[in-house]
Structure formats: structure tokens, C-alpha cells
Design a protein around this motif. Sequence first.
Motif, short mmCIF file in Angstrom:
data_model
loop_
_atom_site.label_atom_id
_atom_site.label_comp_id
_atom_site.label_asym_id
_atom_site.label_seq_id
_atom_site.Cartn_x
_atom_site.Cartn_y
_atom_site.Cartn_z
N GLU A 163 -73.60 -37.26 -67.16
CA GLU A 163 -72.88 -38.53 -67.35
C GLU A 163 -72.14 -39.00 -66.11
O GLU A 163 -71.88 -40.19 -65.95
CB GLU A 163 -71.87 -38.39 -68.48
N LYS A 166 -65.74 -40.40 -65.20
CA LYS A 166 -65.19 -41.70 -65.59
C LYS A 166 -63.67 -41.64 -65.56
O LYS A 166 -63.07 -40.58 -65.73
CB LYS A 166 -65.68 -42.05 -67.00
N ASP A 167 -63.05 -42.79 -65.34
CA ASP A 167 -61.59 -42.84 -65.36
C ASP A 167 -61.10 -42.96 -66.80
O ASP A 167 -61.89 -42.91 -67.76
CB ASP A 167 -61.06 -43.99 -64.49
N SER A 168 -59.79 -43.12 -66.97
CA SER A 168 -59.20 -43.14 -68.31
C SER A 168 -59.68 -44.33 -69.15
O SER A 168 -59.58 -44.31 -70.37
CB SER A 168 -57.67 -43.17 -68.20
N GLU A 169 -60.19 -45.36 -68.48
CA GLU A 169 -60.68 -46.54 -69.17
C GLU A 169 -62.19 -46.50 -69.40
O GLU A 169 -62.78 -47.46 -69.90
CB GLU A 169 -60.31 -47.80 -68.40
N GLY A 170 -62.81 -45.39 -69.01
CA GLY A 170 -64.24 -45.25 -69.20
C GLY A 170 -65.09 -45.82 -68.10
O GLY A 170 -66.33 -45.85 -68.20
N LYS A 171 -64.47 -46.27 -67.01
CA LYS A 171 -65.21 -46.83 -65.88
C LYS A 171 -65.77 -45.70 -65.01
O LYS A 171 -65.08 -44.73 -64.71
CB LYS A 171 -64.31 -47.72 -65.04
N SER A 172 -67.02 -45.85 -64.58
CA SER A 172 -67.67 -44.82 -63.79
C SER A 172 -67.02 -44.66 -62.42
O SER A 172 -66.81 -45.64 -61.70
CB SER A 172 -69.16 -45.15 -63.62
N MET A 173 -66.68 -43.42 -62.08
CA MET A 173 -66.12 -43.10 -60.77
C MET A 173 -67.17 -42.45 -59.87
O MET A 173 -67.29 -42.77 -58.70
CB MET A 173 -64.92 -42.16 -60.94
N GLU A 197 -75.48 -47.24 -73.33
CA GLU A 197 -74.69 -47.49 -72.13
C GLU A 197 -73.25 -47.00 -72.23
O GLU A 197 -72.59 -46.80 -71.21
CB GLU A 197 -74.72 -48.97 -71.77
N SER A 198 -72.76 -46.77 -73.44
CA SER A 198 -71.41 -46.22 -73.57
C SER A 198 -71.35 -44.76 -73.14
O SER A 198 -70.28 -44.23 -72.84
CB SER A 198 -70.92 -46.35 -75.02
N LYS A 201 -75.23 -45.33 -68.34
CA LYS A 201 -75.94 -46.57 -68.06
C LYS A 201 -77.08 -46.30 -67.10
O LYS A 201 -76.89 -45.81 -65.99
CB LYS A 201 -75.00 -47.62 -67.47
#
Length: 213
Positions: A163, A166-173, A197-198, A201
Motif C-alpha cells: 500500500e 499514508k499520512d493521518s488523512e490518508g494521503k499517500s506519502m 482506490e481507498s 490507487k
Amino acid sequence: MSIQITNSKNTKRSHPDEIWIGLISISDRASQGVYQDEGIPALENWFGKALSSPWHLEARLIPDEKEIISKTICELVDVIGCDLVLTTGGTGPSRRDVTPEATLAVATREMPGFGEQMRQISLKFVPTAILSRQVAALREIENHAALIINLPGQPKAIAETLEGLKDSEGKSMVPGIFAAVPYCIDLIGGPYVETNESVIKTFRPKSAIRNKP
């Protein structure tokens, strides 16, 4: 010792875009029944969440023996017809860790980007990630090809590798390696794989994205 989810030698794909995935958990003690294997259940659970297109699994639990690992990869690709083979375990520096060697012994071309990215992800957590020797490669036979990837052995590390971070907001790092797997399967002539995609992606060039009816 081996386990099978189904007997695919007598099974046809339920859909033209059904991806067949081979899972190989490599552990001397788990294959002997000393403890319960965790790699295969973790992967089965992950694919249940991540894939939105049809999929089918074949699983094997085997010891850390180079010849057995190579033969199992060949069985899953050449006989069963898997499009993707994932291994867990046996990628460290100990003398019993022979999964990368066994993988490359039956590969036709190496795909080094996968190993590089897996180590980049793991280095975010532990400095010992540089000890991992995970590789990825293609096995190409007449009229068929498959992508083979060595994954970590721990369930948490497996999910992080696939996977990404991801950050705390679910955005890919940091992108996970599975983001590139469906397009790779496209390029080697396999089925068109789609994901939730959740969870992860998929990336494809615009020219490779299938237009839905």
C-alpha cells in the motif's frame, strides 16, 4: 508441505480479466507445523480489500529450500497459469534465506525497481531494511508471462509494502509497489486488474486506461 486454496489444474478463469495470483509462504518451521503461517492469510485478506476486479488465489507453504522454491514458482506460472506470484519470507542475509536466489534462477528478466521501492518503504520504519534482499522478476514462457515479487514475512510489513505510506488523512506519502503491478501485468499480456482506490490507487498512463461502457 503445501496447501492449495483450489485445484486450478481443473479450473478455468471465471472472467477474461480474472487475475490468478500465486502465494508462496517460505518458512522451515511453519511448513513443519511448528507455528501457524501468517503470510498467506495476511495476503488473502489484503487482496480481499484491495482488488475490485475478479481474482483467484493459489497458495503454497514450503520450507526454505532453493530447489523447492524454484519448482513451486515454475508450477504456479507454467502449470497453474498464475499472472502474479508473491513470496513471503527468506529474503534476509542468513544462510537459510535463499528466496531471491531461487526466484532469479527461474526468471527471464529482473525488475529492480520493485526491490528498490520496498526497501525505501521499510527504511521509514527500521534501519535494518537495508539487509533485505527482496527482488522482483518476470518469468516468461511460450504464450504466458508472470510477475514474481518477494515480499516481507510480517503481515504489517506486507501491507505497508503493497500500500505504501499514508499520512493521518490518508494521503499517500510513499507509493506502495502494488500501484505499478496492474500496469506491469497489462504490459506482459495479462488481465486488466482494477483496485479499490481507498486501499491502493493503480497508476496507468492515460493511453492504457480502459474506457468503461
